[in-house]
Enzyme design. Structure first.
Site, PDB file in Angstrom:
ATOM      1  CG  ASP A  98      33.215 -33.912   0.422  1.00  0.00           C
ATOM      2  OD1 ASP A  98      32.742 -34.180  -0.699  1.00  0.00           O
ATOM      3  OD2 ASP A  98      33.785 -32.824   0.672  1.00  0.00           O
TER       4      ASP A  98
ATOM      5  N   PRO B 188      27.309 -32.487  -2.291  1.00  0.00           N
ATOM      6  CG  PRO B 188      25.579 -31.203  -3.228  1.00  0.00           C
ATOM      7  CD  PRO B 188      26.896 -31.859  -3.568  1.00  0.00           C
ATOM      8  N   GLY B 189      25.467 -34.409  -1.449  1.00  0.00           N
ATOM      9  CA  GLY B 189      24.719 -35.550  -0.960  1.00  0.00           C
ATOM     10  C   GLY B 189      23.533 -35.992  -1.786  1.00  0.00           C
TER      11      GLY B 189
ATOM     12  CB  CYS C 273      28.945 -32.191 -13.425  1.00  0.00           C
ATOM     13  SG  CYS C 273      29.852 -31.235 -12.193  1.00  0.00           S
TER      14      CYS C 273
ATOM     15  CE  LYS D 107      26.100 -37.384  -9.327  1.00  0.00           C
ATOM     16  NZ  LYS D 107      26.197 -35.950  -8.927  1.00  0.00           N
TER      17      LYS D 107
ATOM     18  CG  ASP E 262      29.901 -36.723  -8.472  1.00  0.00           C
ATOM     19  OD1 ASP E 262      30.362 -36.366  -9.574  1.00  0.00           O
ATOM     20  OD2 ASP E 262      28.911 -36.189  -7.949  1.00  0.00           O
TER      21      ASP E 262
ATOM     22  CB  CYS F 128      34.085 -36.621  -4.175  1.00  0.00           C
ATOM     23  SG  CYS F 128      35.811 -37.090  -4.404  1.00  0.00           S
TER      24      CYS F 128
END
Length: 441
Positions: free
Chosen positions: A284, A265-266, A382, A268, A329, A262
């Site tokens: 993803d 948008p990159g 999150c 991490k 994530d 997952c």
């Protein structure tokens, strides 16, 4: 409020764009997608007004219902609601200016409704103090969140639910992550001052807090990958997984095989590759979002294997070789980042949480067998909701049973977007997150 680039635009035009954005969010569209279609010269101003509107939407809708019990046509209602939200204290425009501009905006679209909008807004101006006081007894108006969301936060955090809901309506800080291969926080703070005239301070070795948010185009070296925008809480993921600067967690070996599930948008993904030399696979389910990972990696000059696939369908993408470490994530409610995405609370539905919890559990169950003995998996969301954090991990450990996994005591658990005694007084809290580092014996 509206940025300098949109300051020359008539306020009536920005109000009309904001009303369109509100109508789209009410129809289930993401504000990010809606703003992308706004003319460039109006985008920043529309975003600023949309954020303020959505942070006050509960109050604005309540006062509209009080002053105009019969809802006007949707396009008129959207304009009226935007104006009421921006008139809610503390207002950002002189009330007479905002009323006049809102009437202009509605006159261009629904001339016959101009008198109605003018009357409602002027009545609100006359009765504002009493209406504001009355509506403080309505939780949805007082906290500007849906009732089900308020109740879930109250149940999960009975000692902190009101501060958490209030904090969600504050403007978030802008935090940067300095590329560890290019420099450090102290050096970049000086660079910001020298090259851009921006005030900032270092928070640890690679995090920088800007005194005031700024467009990325003003950040020295952003286009070259010297620095990225990333919240403080999100910056904890890569060091935790890699064991960098975390007492009690040994570092991964150079060239370790790592899965970032997952990944879009990159942010991490990039952080992992800035801190260590890895054989990294970024996975993803959304090919378009995976493209953003590729763009991020190109910007910082890093490489990874990118795969567009659902992590739960292992046979579709896995080559059979086990991983030393996995970052999961997981898709979640995003209830911890509503300061940055104020539309999320109005887009989510109560049933979404159960569906997300199910997806998270399926991902954990599918990815755990792909981990080598002695490997580690970092589960992250999150989210403020315990169903997506502590309760999710507890249920996973119970499914595994026995000594099949160990929760590392260094796991942060739930990070709340509130100031606490462990944080410096001049460092604002990061976003709401949950982290659990799990070891496979």
């Amino acid at each position: 409020m509206p940025s300098p680039s949109s300051a020359s635009l008539p306020l009536a035009r920005l109000l009309a764009h904001t009303a369109d954005a509100l109508a789209a969010v009410r129809g289930g569209r993401s504000l990010t997608d809606v703003l992308a279609a706004v003319p460039p010269e109006a985008r920043a101003g529309t975003q600023a007004l949309s954020f303020e509107t959505l942070r006050r939407l509960g109050a604005a809708q309540a006062v509209r219902a009080r002053l105009a019990p019969k809802a006007p046509p949707p396009e008129v209602d959207a304009l009226l609601t935007v104006a009421l939200a921006l008139l809610w204290p503390p207002e950002h425009y002189a009330p007479h200016v905002l009323v006049d501009e809102a009437v202009k905006a509605v006159r261009r679209r629904k001339p016959q409704a101009a008198g109605f909008v003018n009357a409602v807004l002027r009545r609100f101006g006359r009765e504002r103090d009493q209406l504001v006081a009355d509506l403080q007894r309505d939780p949805v108006a007082a906290f500007s969140h849906p009732a089900w969301w308020i109740e879930r936060v109250r149940q999960d955090w009975p000692e902190a639910w009101q501060p958490l809901l209030r904090a969600a309506n504050e403007r978030p800080p802008m935090t940067l992550r300095v590329n560890a291969r290019r420099g450090d926080a102290a050096g970049y703070v000086q660079r910001l001052a020298d090259e851009a005239g921006l005030a900032a301070r270092a928070i640890g070795p690679h995090a920088v807090l800007l005194e005031q948010p700024a467009p990325v185009t003003q950040l020295p070296g952003f286009a070259q990958g010297d620095v990225s925008v990333q919240d403080l809480s999100a910056q904890r993921a890569a060091p935790l997984l890699l064991g960098v600067g975390v007492p009690g967690i040994g570092p991964l070996p150079a060239g370790a095989r790592v899965l970032d599930a997952c990944a879009a948008p990159g942010g991490k993904t990039a952080h992992l590759l800035e801190l260590a030399d890895l054989e990294l696979t970024a996975l993803d389910a959304d090919p378009q979002r995976l493209q953003r990972v590729d763009e991020t990696l190109q910007r910082i000059g890093a490489k990874a294997t990118l795969k567009a696939a659902d992590g739960r369908r292992v046979a579709d993408w896995h080559d059979g070789t086990l991983f030393d470490a996995i970052l999961l994530d997981a898709p979640c409610s995003a209830s911890g980042v509503v300061r940055r995405h104020p539309d999320v609370r109005w887009l989510r539905r109560p049933t979404d949480i159960a569906a997300l919890v199910k997806t998270q559990a399926e991902l954990l169950d599918a990815l755990w067998p792909l981990l080598k003995p002695g490997g580690r998996l970092l589960y992250a969301t999150c989210s403020l909701f315990k169903a997506e954090g502590a309760l999710q991990v507890d249920a996973f450990l119970q499914r595994l049973g026995g000594s099949a996994a160990r929760l590392d005591p260094a796991s942060p658990g739930h990070l709340l977007p509130l100031a606490d005694n462990d944080s410096p007084a001049d460092v604002p809290p990061g976003d709401g997150f949950y982290y659990a580092l799990l070891h496979k014996p």
